[in-house]
Scaffold this motif. Structure first.
Motif, PDB file in Angstrom:
ATOM      1  N   UNK A   1       6.209  16.248  -0.408  1.00  0.00           N
ATOM      2  CA  UNK A   1       5.803  15.711   0.896  1.00  0.00           C
ATOM      3  C   UNK A   1       5.526  14.215   0.799  1.00  0.00           C
ATOM      4  N   UNK A   2       4.944  13.796  -0.322  1.00  0.00           N
ATOM      5  CA  UNK A   2       4.707  12.367  -0.540  1.00  0.00           C
ATOM      6  C   UNK A   2       6.024  11.608  -0.643  1.00  0.00           C
TER       7      UNK A   2
ATOM      8  N   UNK B   1      12.936   3.809   7.880  1.00  0.00           N
ATOM      9  CA  UNK B   1      12.518   3.000   9.028  1.00  0.00           C
ATOM     10  C   UNK B   1      12.732   1.516   8.748  1.00  0.00           C
ATOM     11  N   UNK B   2      12.459   1.095   7.510  1.00  0.00           N
ATOM     12  CA  UNK B   2      12.683  -0.305   7.132  1.00  0.00           C
ATOM     13  C   UNK B   2      14.162  -0.651   7.213  1.00  0.00           C
ATOM     14  N   UNK B   3      15.000   0.272   6.791  1.00  0.00           N
ATOM     15  CA  UNK B   3      16.446   0.052   6.854  1.00  0.00           C
ATOM     16  C   UNK B   3      16.921  -0.071   8.297  1.00  0.00           C
ATOM     17  N   UNK B   4      16.369   0.748   9.171  1.00  0.00           N
ATOM     18  CA  UNK B   4      16.746   0.685  10.588  1.00  0.00           C
ATOM     19  C   UNK B   4      16.342  -0.652  11.206  1.00  0.00           C
TER      20      UNK B   4
ATOM     21  N   UNK C   1       7.526   8.630   1.940  1.00  0.00           N
ATOM     22  CA  UNK C   1       7.989   7.298   1.542  1.00  0.00           C
ATOM     23  C   UNK C   1       9.468   7.120   1.870  1.00  0.00           C
ATOM     24  N   UNK C   2      10.231   8.200   1.778  1.00  0.00           N
ATOM     25  CA  UNK C   2      11.643   8.117   2.164  1.00  0.00           C
ATOM     26  C   UNK C   2      11.767   7.701   3.629  1.00  0.00           C
ATOM     27  N   UNK C   3      10.886   8.226   4.467  1.00  0.00           N
ATOM     28  CA  UNK C   3      10.905   7.863   5.884  1.00  0.00           C
ATOM     29  C   UNK C   3      10.497   6.407   6.089  1.00  0.00           C
ATOM     30  N   UNK C   4       9.599   5.918   5.239  1.00  0.00           N
ATOM     31  CA  UNK C   4       9.222   4.499   5.290  1.00  0.00           C
ATOM     32  C   UNK C   4      10.440   3.629   5.004  1.00  0.00           C
ATOM     33  N   UNK C   5      11.171   3.972   3.946  1.00  0.00           N
ATOM     34  CA  UNK C   5      12.363   3.205   3.583  1.00  0.00           C
ATOM     35  C   UNK C   5      13.440   3.316   4.655  1.00  0.00           C
TER      36      UNK C   5
ATOM     37  N   UNK D   1       0.827  -1.207   0.000  1.00  0.00           N
ATOM     38  CA  UNK D   1       0.000   0.000   0.000  1.00  0.00           C
ATOM     39  C   UNK D   1       0.865   1.261   0.000  1.00  0.00           C
ATOM     40  N   UNK D   2       1.937   1.251   0.812  1.00  0.00           N
ATOM     41  CA  UNK D   2       2.823   2.420   0.870  1.00  0.00           C
ATOM     42  C   UNK D   2       3.514   2.645  -0.469  1.00  0.00           C
ATOM     43  N   UNK D   3       3.952   1.552  -1.094  1.00  0.00           N
ATOM     44  CA  UNK D   3       4.606   1.671  -2.401  1.00  0.00           C
ATOM     45  C   UNK D   3       3.629   2.176  -3.449  1.00  0.00           C
ATOM     46  N   UNK D   4       2.411   1.627  -3.450  1.00  0.00           N
ATOM     47  CA  UNK D   4       1.416   2.033  -4.442  1.00  0.00           C
ATOM     48  C   UNK D   4       1.055   3.507  -4.294  1.00  0.00           C
ATOM     49  N   UNK D   5       0.944   3.964  -3.050  1.00  0.00           N
ATOM     50  CA  UNK D   5       0.637   5.379  -2.812  1.00  0.00           C
ATOM     51  C   UNK D   5       1.747   6.267  -3.350  1.00  0.00           C
ATOM     52  N   UNK D   6       2.980   5.867  -3.097  1.00  0.00           N
ATOM     53  CA  UNK D   6       4.132   6.625  -3.592  1.00  0.00           C
ATOM     54  C   UNK D   6       4.126   6.681  -5.118  1.00  0.00           C
ATOM     55  N   UNK D   7       3.889   5.543  -5.753  1.00  0.00           N
ATOM     56  CA  UNK D   7       3.887   5.490  -7.219  1.00  0.00           C
ATOM     57  C   UNK D   7       2.767   6.350  -7.792  1.00  0.00           C
ATOM     58  N   UNK D   8       1.574   6.234  -7.226  1.00  0.00           N
ATOM     59  CA  UNK D   8       0.432   6.990  -7.741  1.00  0.00           C
ATOM     60  C   UNK D   8       0.612   8.491  -7.547  1.00  0.00           C
TER      61      UNK D   8
END
Length: 398
Positions: free
Chosen positions: A92-93, A103-106, A97-101, A7-14
């Motif tokens: 902002x979008x 957090x995933x990296x952490x 998503x950068x923050x999502x990535x 969902x996060x990836x799809x939102x970023x792409x859209x």
């Protein structure tokens, strides 16, 4: 709780379906380029908007819908205030998503501290654009072979072993050829959990297991050089193996089998098997099993791996003397040019004067925009660019 989600990836792409030019200067450059190519830019932009208009209706904030419907959202006639607002919304979008990535990296790095060194070394580089080459299951163990050709890892082939599989969830079964897009590793009470967002087909795959192990292999440096020079198809197996370092260990790994190479001299010998060529076919025999590979589809050279990393372009890291730096960076000698930029990248403060001189002479063009954005961005972060250069490259420094 996962950071990486479909969902996060799809939102970023859209939210990035419709890029627009940020400044009047960019619009001017776009129209100039279109005119040179004999293209009707306005008509093309109308077509592009119409293709994604229905999707954008479900994505855009309501304040942008009127400009979507009248077709001005990606046109130079869009009011400046609306343009700035739209660009801010997309930024902002992107930041979200950068923050999502991040957090995933952490979370991944936290989990890696409990993993074997080989696993840590694999995740030290990106798996993005790697592909699934082989899938094997035995009881509660999953073996996943990942080919990183075309990706961002120095490792050519990775063999993940998921031991003691507890659960596995996916909206599409794992398939050969699927691409890694994003991934996240987590430590759990029972062991580990690993999630990957794949493409071709698109899917979200999550596996939980008691233990994660991995091995990896490299292509010999000679392979990389021949591939980049587009000479692999013209090289025989015998010619190729004659170029390899005889002191290294080698493996012959196909989509079906993995064998230790016992000898690369003359006719290559593999452990407990043989390799035979018949017309346009290669037959690999291991024990009582036979595997056939059509030579129009597979190049046997690509099946040879080693456990020793060799940088095929180590010579490009040889520093260029400071007195030759400007001339080298601007030259048509590609190798000398690359060495110059590598030298400047590694020593920004010591070479600040030369760097600013080079950037003042260069013109930003489509063919060098990516290279300049990487290097100029690095130099800007190092704080060595003068105000004139910052102003000149402001569009790629933001």
């Amino acid at each position: 709780m996962w950071n990486i989600t479909k969902e996060a990836k799809d939102t970023f792409v859209k939210n990035n379906l419709l890029p627009i030019h940020e400044s009047d200067d960019e619009w001017e450059g776009a129209f100039k380029e279109a005119e040179e190519e004999g293209e009707d830019l306005v008509s093309r932009l109308v077509e592009e908007l119409n293709e994604i208009k229905s999707e954008l209706r479900h994505v855009l904030p309501s304040r942008f819908i009127p400009y979507l419907e009248d077709g001005s959202l990606n046109q130079p006639t869009l009011p400046q205030a609306i343009r700035d607002d739209y660009l801010q919304w997309t930024k902002e979008s992107d930041e979200k998503f950068r923050k999502v990535l991040e957090a995933a990296s952490e979370r991944t790095n936290q989990a890696l501290s409990f993993c074997p060194v080989t696993v840590q070394e694999i995740f030290a580089e990106s798996l993005h654009d790697s592909t699934i080459e082989r899938i094997e299951r035995e009881q509660d163990t999953l073996h996943l072979y990942v080919n990183t050709d075309g990706g961002f890892s120095s490792k050519a082939l990775i063999h993940f072993t998921f031991n003691g599989v507890i659960s596995e969830e996916t909206d599409e079964p794992l398939q050969l050829g699927q691409w890694f897009i994003y991934d996240e590793l987590q430590k759990t009470d029972n062991g580990f959990a690993f999630r990957v967002l794949f493409e071709c087909p698109e899917s979200q795959w999550t596996i939980e297991m008691k233990d994660l192990d991995a091995r990896y292999f490299y292509h010999p440096a000679e392979y990389t050089k021949l591939r980049d020079e587009e000479k692999l198809d013209y090289m025989s197996m015998t010619e190729y193996t004659a170029r390899l370092n005889p002191d290294y260990l080698y493996w012959f790994i196909t989509p079906d089998v993995e064998c230790v190479i016992q000898s690369i001299s003359g006719s290559m010998l593999i452990e407990n098997g043989s390799i035979d060529f018949q017309e346009n076919e290669m037959i690999v025999t291991v024990g009582r099993e036979h595997y056939s590979y059509h030579l129009n589809e597979y190049n046997p050279i690509s099946f040879i791996y080693t456990n020793v990393y060799e940088d095929p372009y180590e010579h490009l890291n040889e520093p260029v003397p400071s007195e030759d730096l400007v001339k080298a960076a601007l030259s048509n000698d590609l190798e000398w040019q690359v060495r110059a930029w590598n030298t400047m990248y590694a020593n920004p403060h010591e070479l600040a004067e030369s760097i600013n001189q080079v950037l003042s002479i260069l013109e930003l063009k489509e063919e060098n925009e990516l290279m300049l954005s990487v290097h100029a961005g690095h130099f800007h972060k190092e704080g060595i660019l003068n105000e004139t250069i910052i102003k000149k490259y402001r569009n790629i420094l933001e």
